[in-house]
Design a protein around this motif. Structure first.
Motif, mmCIF file in Angstrom:
data_model
loop_
_atom_site.group_PDB
_atom_site.id
_atom_site.type_symbol
_atom_site.label_atom_id
_atom_site.label_comp_id
_atom_site.label_asym_id
_atom_site.label_seq_id
_atom_site.Cartn_x
_atom_site.Cartn_y
_atom_site.Cartn_z
ATOM 1 N N SER A 80 -82.714 41.662 -32.171
ATOM 2 C CA SER A 80 -81.669 42.748 -31.557
ATOM 3 C C SER A 80 -80.424 42.812 -31.996
ATOM 4 O O SER A 80 -79.795 43.750 -31.864
ATOM 5 C CB SER A 80 -81.917 42.309 -30.131
ATOM 6 N N ALA A 81 -79.734 41.627 -32.447
ATOM 7 C CA ALA A 81 -78.541 41.712 -33.122
ATOM 8 C C ALA A 81 -78.488 42.200 -34.276
ATOM 9 O O ALA A 81 -77.279 43.051 -34.527
ATOM 10 C CB ALA A 81 -78.012 40.054 -33.128
ATOM 11 N N ILE A 82 -79.369 42.249 -34.853
ATOM 12 C CA ILE A 82 -79.270 42.943 -36.361
ATOM 13 C C ILE A 82 -79.326 44.448 -35.978
ATOM 14 O O ILE A 82 -78.637 45.145 -36.609
ATOM 15 C CB ILE A 82 -80.675 42.515 -37.351
ATOM 16 N N ASP A 83 -80.174 44.743 -35.036
ATOM 17 C CA ASP A 83 -80.378 46.342 -34.776
ATOM 18 C C ASP A 83 -78.906 46.835 -34.265
ATOM 19 O O ASP A 83 -78.355 47.885 -34.628
ATOM 20 C CB ASP A 83 -81.392 46.406 -33.455
ATOM 21 N N GLN A 84 -78.375 46.086 -33.389
ATOM 22 C CA GLN A 84 -76.969 46.306 -32.855
ATOM 23 C C GLN A 84 -75.788 46.281 -33.960
ATOM 24 O O GLN A 84 -75.060 47.452 -33.988
ATOM 25 C CB GLN A 84 -76.379 45.346 -31.976
ATOM 26 N N ALA A 85 -75.855 45.315 -34.956
ATOM 27 C CA ALA A 85 -75.042 45.354 -36.069
ATOM 28 C C ALA A 85 -75.360 46.679 -36.890
ATOM 29 O O ALA A 85 -74.292 47.173 -37.299
ATOM 30 C CB ALA A 85 -74.868 44.244 -36.717
ATOM 31 N N ALA A 86 -76.510 47.025 -37.185
ATOM 32 C CA ALA A 86 -76.782 48.029 -37.850
ATOM 33 C C ALA A 86 -76.341 49.431 -37.445
ATOM 34 O O ALA A 86 -75.735 50.178 -38.239
ATOM 35 C CB ALA A 86 -78.249 48.170 -38.223
ATOM 36 N N SER A 87 -76.535 49.369 -35.991
ATOM 37 C CA SER A 87 -75.987 50.666 -35.550
ATOM 38 C C SER A 87 -74.447 50.917 -35.577
ATOM 39 O O SER A 87 -73.945 51.998 -35.401
ATOM 40 C CB SER A 87 -76.535 50.859 -33.873
ATOM 41 N N LYS A 88 -73.590 49.808 -35.665
ATOM 42 C CA LYS A 88 -72.105 49.956 -36.008
ATOM 43 C C LYS A 88 -72.101 49.866 -37.376
ATOM 44 O O LYS A 88 -70.656 50.064 -37.790
ATOM 45 C CB LYS A 88 -71.481 48.757 -35.472
ATOM 46 N N GLY A 89 -72.943 49.926 -38.409
ATOM 47 C CA GLY A 89 -72.712 50.106 -39.701
ATOM 48 C C GLY A 89 -72.292 48.813 -40.397
ATOM 49 O O GLY A 89 -71.689 48.848 -41.408
ATOM 50 N N ALA A 90 -72.576 47.802 -39.798
ATOM 51 C CA ALA A 90 -72.301 46.379 -40.356
ATOM 52 C C ALA A 90 -73.204 46.335 -41.720
ATOM 53 O O ALA A 90 -74.310 46.831 -41.827
ATOM 54 C CB ALA A 90 -72.601 45.420 -39.593
ATOM 55 N N LYS A 91 -72.730 45.432 -42.848
ATOM 56 C CA LYS A 91 -73.355 45.078 -43.931
ATOM 57 C C LYS A 91 -73.691 43.584 -44.155
ATOM 58 O O LYS A 91 -75.098 43.358 -44.214
ATOM 59 C CB LYS A 91 -72.500 45.556 -45.242
ATOM 60 N N ASP A 92 -72.758 42.874 -43.627
ATOM 61 C CA ASP A 92 -72.940 41.255 -43.733
ATOM 62 C C ASP A 92 -72.437 40.926 -42.667
ATOM 63 O O ASP A 92 -70.988 41.087 -42.244
ATOM 64 C CB ASP A 92 -72.545 40.851 -45.111
ATOM 65 N N ALA A 93 -73.135 40.182 -41.750
ATOM 66 C CA ALA A 93 -72.449 39.646 -40.349
ATOM 67 C C ALA A 93 -72.601 37.984 -40.264
ATOM 68 O O ALA A 93 -73.738 37.714 -40.826
ATOM 69 C CB ALA A 93 -73.128 40.575 -39.339
ATOM 70 N N LEU A 94 -71.632 37.605 -39.660
ATOM 71 C CA LEU A 94 -71.995 36.252 -39.222
ATOM 72 C C LEU A 94 -72.198 36.398 -37.991
ATOM 73 O O LEU A 94 -71.883 37.158 -36.978
ATOM 74 C CB LEU A 94 -70.323 35.695 -39.162
ATOM 75 N N MET A 95 -73.585 35.522 -37.423
ATOM 76 C CA MET A 95 -74.052 35.599 -36.306
ATOM 77 C C MET A 95 -73.682 34.191 -35.535
ATOM 78 O O MET A 95 -74.418 33.220 -36.185
ATOM 79 C CB MET A 95 -75.533 36.007 -36.193
ATOM 80 N N LEU A 96 -73.369 34.156 -34.650
ATOM 81 C CA LEU A 96 -73.334 32.807 -33.791
ATOM 82 C C LEU A 96 -74.276 32.889 -32.685
ATOM 83 O O LEU A 96 -74.314 33.414 -31.667
ATOM 84 C CB LEU A 96 -71.707 32.478 -33.224
ATOM 85 N N LEU A 97 -75.299 31.614 -32.740
ATOM 86 C CA LEU A 97 -76.374 31.603 -31.870
ATOM 87 C C LEU A 97 -76.509 30.050 -31.450
ATOM 88 O O LEU A 97 -76.981 29.245 -32.548
ATOM 89 C CB LEU A 97 -77.770 32.098 -32.601
ATOM 90 N N GLU A 98 -76.359 29.679 -30.322
ATOM 91 C CA GLU A 98 -76.740 28.264 -29.890
ATOM 92 C C GLU A 98 -76.172 27.175 -30.562
ATOM 93 O O GLU A 98 -77.075 26.473 -31.059
ATOM 94 C CB GLU A 98 -78.192 28.205 -29.384
ATOM 95 N N GLY A 99 -74.940 27.182 -30.992
ATOM 96 C CA GLY A 99 -74.339 26.159 -31.829
ATOM 97 C C GLY A 99 -74.733 26.294 -33.314
ATOM 98 O O GLY A 99 -74.232 25.403 -34.031
ATOM 99 N N MET A 100 -75.113 27.271 -33.736
ATOM 100 C CA MET A 100 -75.421 27.224 -35.049
ATOM 101 C C MET A 100 -74.936 28.860 -35.715
ATOM 102 O O MET A 100 -74.753 29.630 -34.791
ATOM 103 C CB MET A 100 -76.958 27.330 -35.635
ATOM 104 N N ALA A 101 -74.571 28.903 -36.998
ATOM 105 C CA ALA A 101 -74.104 30.250 -37.479
ATOM 106 C C ALA A 101 -75.133 30.666 -38.494
ATOM 107 O O ALA A 101 -75.522 29.867 -39.175
ATOM 108 C CB ALA A 101 -72.697 29.934 -38.151
ATOM 109 N N LEU A 102 -75.306 31.852 -38.476
ATOM 110 C CA LEU A 102 -76.180 32.475 -39.606
ATOM 111 C C LEU A 102 -75.424 33.638 -40.160
ATOM 112 O O LEU A 102 -74.653 34.579 -39.776
ATOM 113 C CB LEU A 102 -77.506 33.068 -39.081
ATOM 114 N N ILE A 103 -75.383 33.552 -41.358
ATOM 115 C CA ILE A 103 -74.903 34.992 -42.453
ATOM 116 C C ILE A 103 -76.237 35.692 -42.563
ATOM 117 O O ILE A 103 -77.378 35.298 -43.056
ATOM 118 C CB ILE A 103 -74.082 34.516 -43.707
ATOM 119 N N VAL A 104 -76.116 36.944 -42.272
ATOM 120 C CA VAL A 104 -77.237 38.006 -42.148
ATOM 121 C C VAL A 104 -76.644 39.210 -42.905
ATOM 122 O O VAL A 104 -75.941 39.825 -42.678
ATOM 123 C CB VAL A 104 -77.659 38.315 -40.721
ATOM 124 N N ASN A 105 -77.600 39.652 -43.881
ATOM 125 C CA ASN A 105 -77.600 40.837 -44.606
ATOM 126 C C ASN A 105 -78.270 41.841 -43.837
ATOM 127 O O ASN A 105 -79.278 41.676 -43.711
ATOM 128 C CB ASN A 105 -78.104 40.806 -45.875
#
Length: 135
Positions: A80-105
């Motif tokens: 769902s976070a990827i869907d939200q980021a895609a709707s805003k036009g994001a390309k590469d996002a840092l996602m913070l989830l429960e004490g971990m960080a993810l870099i997502v294309n």
């Protein structure tokens, strides 16, 4: 019987036989109200593609090294976070989830790398254009 045949000519007469003529190709037009097979296939592929979160090889290695295991509910939050980021036009996002960080294309819906809470301190994240905090 002594008709002259020139090289490269299949038929001795000047005209081409009827069977060698190509019939005109008619394009199939979908009936009104019924989508074509191609449209149905494209829609199905888009739906499947948009629901999948992939892990890059690098991310798989990092998850294993750092002892991070993504649970199904975490994956659904990431989707769902990827869907939200895609709707805003994001390309590469840092996602913070429960004490971990993810870099997502975002366009490829691929987790590129994962960082646990211990390694988050004093880290600089580059080549990202957005950040998503998932609660």
């Amino acid at each position: 019987m002594m008709e002259r045949i020139s090289i490269g000519q299949l038929y001795p007469s000047a005209g081409t036989p009827v069977s060698a003529r190509k019939a005109p190709i008619q394009a199939t037009v979908p009936q009104a109200g019924k989508p074509s097979f191609e449209n149905l296939l494209q829609n199905q592929l888009q739906n499947q593609k948009s629901q999948i979160v992939r892990l890059s090889h690098h991310a798989e290695v990092r998850l294993e090294q750092r002892g991070i295991e993504l649970q199904p509910e975490q994956l659904s939050k990431i989707e769902s976070a990827i869907d939200q980021a895609a709707s805003k036009g994001a390309k590469d996002a840092l996602m913070l989830l429960e004490g971990m960080a993810l870099i997502v294309n975002i366009p490829n819906r691929t987790i590129v790398t994962a960082i646990d809470g211990k390694a988050l301190k004093d880290n600089v994240f580059t080549k990202i254009d957005s950040a998503v905090i998932i609660s």
